[in-house]
Design an enzyme around this catalytic site. Structure first.
Site, PDB file in Angstrom:
ATOM      1  N   ARG A 147       0.865  -1.173   0.000  1.00  0.00           N
ATOM      2  CA  ARG A 147       0.000   0.000   0.000  1.00  0.00           C
ATOM      3  C   ARG A 147       0.904   1.227   0.000  1.00  0.00           C
ATOM      4  O   ARG A 147       1.707   1.428   0.920  1.00  0.00           O
ATOM      5  CB  ARG A 147      -0.894   0.024   1.233  1.00  0.00           C
ATOM      6  CG  ARG A 147      -1.774   1.273   1.279  1.00  0.00           C
ATOM      7  CD  ARG A 147      -2.274   1.539   2.675  1.00  0.00           C
ATOM      8  NE  ARG A 147      -3.077   2.765   2.734  1.00  0.00           N
ATOM      9  CZ  ARG A 147      -3.255   3.481   3.836  1.00  0.00           C
ATOM     10  NH1 ARG A 147      -2.693   3.113   4.969  1.00  0.00           N
ATOM     11  NH2 ARG A 147      -3.994   4.560   3.809  1.00  0.00           N
ATOM     12  N   HIS A 168      -7.470   7.025   0.649  1.00  0.00           N
ATOM     13  CA  HIS A 168      -8.285   5.852   0.994  1.00  0.00           C
ATOM     14  C   HIS A 168      -8.850   5.174  -0.256  1.00  0.00           C
ATOM     15  O   HIS A 168      -9.873   4.492  -0.200  1.00  0.00           O
ATOM     16  CB  HIS A 168      -9.433   6.210   1.947  1.00  0.00           C
ATOM     17  CG  HIS A 168      -8.987   6.576   3.328  1.00  0.00           C
ATOM     18  ND1 HIS A 168      -9.544   7.624   4.032  1.00  0.00           N
ATOM     19  CD2 HIS A 168      -8.016   6.071   4.131  1.00  0.00           C
ATOM     20  CE1 HIS A 168      -8.960   7.734   5.212  1.00  0.00           C
ATOM     21  NE2 HIS A 168      -8.011   6.812   5.288  1.00  0.00           N
ATOM     22  N   ARG A 188      -5.791  14.137  13.636  1.00  0.00           N
ATOM     23  CA  ARG A 188      -5.641  15.154  12.593  1.00  0.00           C
ATOM     24  C   ARG A 188      -6.828  16.113  12.624  1.00  0.00           C
ATOM     25  O   ARG A 188      -7.966  15.711  12.842  1.00  0.00           O
ATOM     26  CB  ARG A 188      -5.533  14.495  11.218  1.00  0.00           C
ATOM     27  CG  ARG A 188      -4.167  13.903  10.932  1.00  0.00           C
ATOM     28  CD  ARG A 188      -4.177  13.111   9.638  1.00  0.00           C
ATOM     29  NE  ARG A 188      -4.324  11.683   9.876  1.00  0.00           N
ATOM     30  CZ  ARG A 188      -4.530  10.780   8.929  1.00  0.00           C
ATOM     31  NH1 ARG A 188      -4.642  11.152   7.673  1.00  0.00           N
ATOM     32  NH2 ARG A 188      -4.643   9.498   9.238  1.00  0.00           N
TER      33      ARG A 188
END
Length: 397
Positions: free
Chosen positions: A96, A184, A244
């Protein structure tokens, strides 16, 4: 037996999964032999969790882990464990990779040149990209003939219309790649592919997927293609997240630097690591802890999170021209019923009618049969998506 190894490396963890290559013909037949995670890396307390293909926990000697463990050390332990299997060989490794920039819109076989180009994108995702790429060179040195494939979190959004990707900045800035990328994407790609079967019906043309976890974002999908998303140039934009901040007035950042005297590094550390649910609550960035806490600050953080999700859904629905389905996925989306309820209640104007009992049970469908817009809970599987792509890119399926 040949296997696909998938790696999802982070600043404090290394997730991995092992898939028999023989199942790579389709997503449906691709089932893991093992899934695992090294956590507490780089300063925390190291932990290893391991599950077999049935989801059953496998005993691991966590006590044998050193007091401190970094990412290279965890990778070495993983490879040593794999070498102990007499019936196992690696056919391909899939990584990923959070950021593909403007040039990488689909998975690619990694070469030294491509890896170097991807490392140049590290300033765009400083908390993710360096760690995503960290295992590549050690694996290449150890297994020089083993193909490695990069699967990008930005790729699913590459076909968004230019108007959805552009900031109102001087044109030369846009030409330099200062645009909205979205993230994502592997999760959204997976949900998009399994949606018809999961719903048992055609999903319609207008779908919003809410990937709600420690990192949270939402994506508008029209006829199977991403047309807008809440994350932008970095993985900080959009929803508040575990630590965040999510979207801010840019003037606030200038104020922190110019009037409060904070350095750029201090502002970055605050916005990435001390904001979001943790910053608002002052308690935790973990939604589970906040839902269990009686503290009013915890309630305030949860309420803000749900409110911002509703706001983002309204924006994405306008980009779609309406809404047919709303899908919740990832840790909060799949497991936090009170958060889903608050979001669905805030979206009743769109035609969502919540089935409260189904929502409490974490059922797949959480909207009533009469609801004009379907609301669903569908588990994501980024590792399976990586394995599926890796086998194809390597010419093995």
């Amino acid at each position: 037996m040949r296997h696909i190894l998938t790696l999802n490396s982070g600043s404090s963890s290394l997730k991995f999964a092992l898939y028999p290559l023989e199942g790579a013909a389709s997503l449906d037949t691709l089932t893991p032999r093992y899934r695992g995670k090294y956590a507490g890396l780089n300063g925390g307390t190291p932990r290893l969790t391991l599950r077999d293909g049935e989801g059953q926990a496998v005993d691991t000697d966590t006590a044998a882990l050193p007091e401190k463990l970094d990412l290279p050390g965890a990778l070495e332990r993983l490879l040593h464990w794999l070498d102990a299997f007499s019936d196992l060989s690696l056919a391909v490794v899939g990584h990923r990779v959070v950021h593909g920039g403007r040039d990488y819109h689909r998975p690619v076989t990694l070469t030294s040149e491509i890896t170097a180009e991807l490392k140049e994108l590290e300033p765009l995702a400083p908390l993710h990209q360096p760690f995503c790429l960290a295992p590549v060179d050690p694996l290449a040195e150890r297994y020089p003939e083993l193909p490695q494939v990069a699967c990008f979190d930005t790729a699913f959004h590459a076909e968004q219309p230019e108007v959805a990707r552009q900031f109102a900045l001087p044109r030369e800035m846009t030409a330099r790649g200062l645009i909205r990328y979205g993230f994502h994407g592997l999760s959204y790609d997976y949900i998009n592919r399994v949606l018809p079967e999961s719903l048992g019906e055609a999903p319609g043309e207008r779908v919003i997927v809410a990937h709600l976890g420690n990192g949270s974002s939402l994506c508008a999908i029209h006829k199977g293609t991403s047309v807008a998303s809440t994350m932008g140039f970095t993985a900080m934009e959009g929803m508040p997240m575990g630590t965040r901040s999510g979207r801010l007035d840019p003037g606030l950042v200038l104020h922190l630097i110019q009037q409060e005297g904070m350095s750029a590094e201090e502002v970055s550390e605050m916005l990435y690591k001390r904001s979001g649910l943790l910053g608002v609550s002052g308690i935790s960035g973990d939604m589970r802890e906040l839902l269990e806490s009686p503290a009013p600050e915890a309630r305030e953080a949860v309420d803000l999170y749900a409110y911002r999700a509703v706001r983002e859904i309204g924006s994405l629905a306008s980009a779609l021209g309406g809404l047919d389905q709303l899908v919740f996925t990832a840790g909060i989306g799949e497991g936090a019923g009170p958060v889903r309820e608050a979001i669905c209640r805030g979206c009743e104007w769109l035609g969502i009618e919540l089935d409260a009992d189904a929502n409490r049970r974490d059922a797949r469908r959480i909207s009533t049969a009469e609801s004009r817009v379907g609301a669903w809970v569908i588990p994501t599987d980024e590792e399976r998506m990586i394995a599926w792509y890796s086998a194809r890119v390597a010419g093995l399926a």
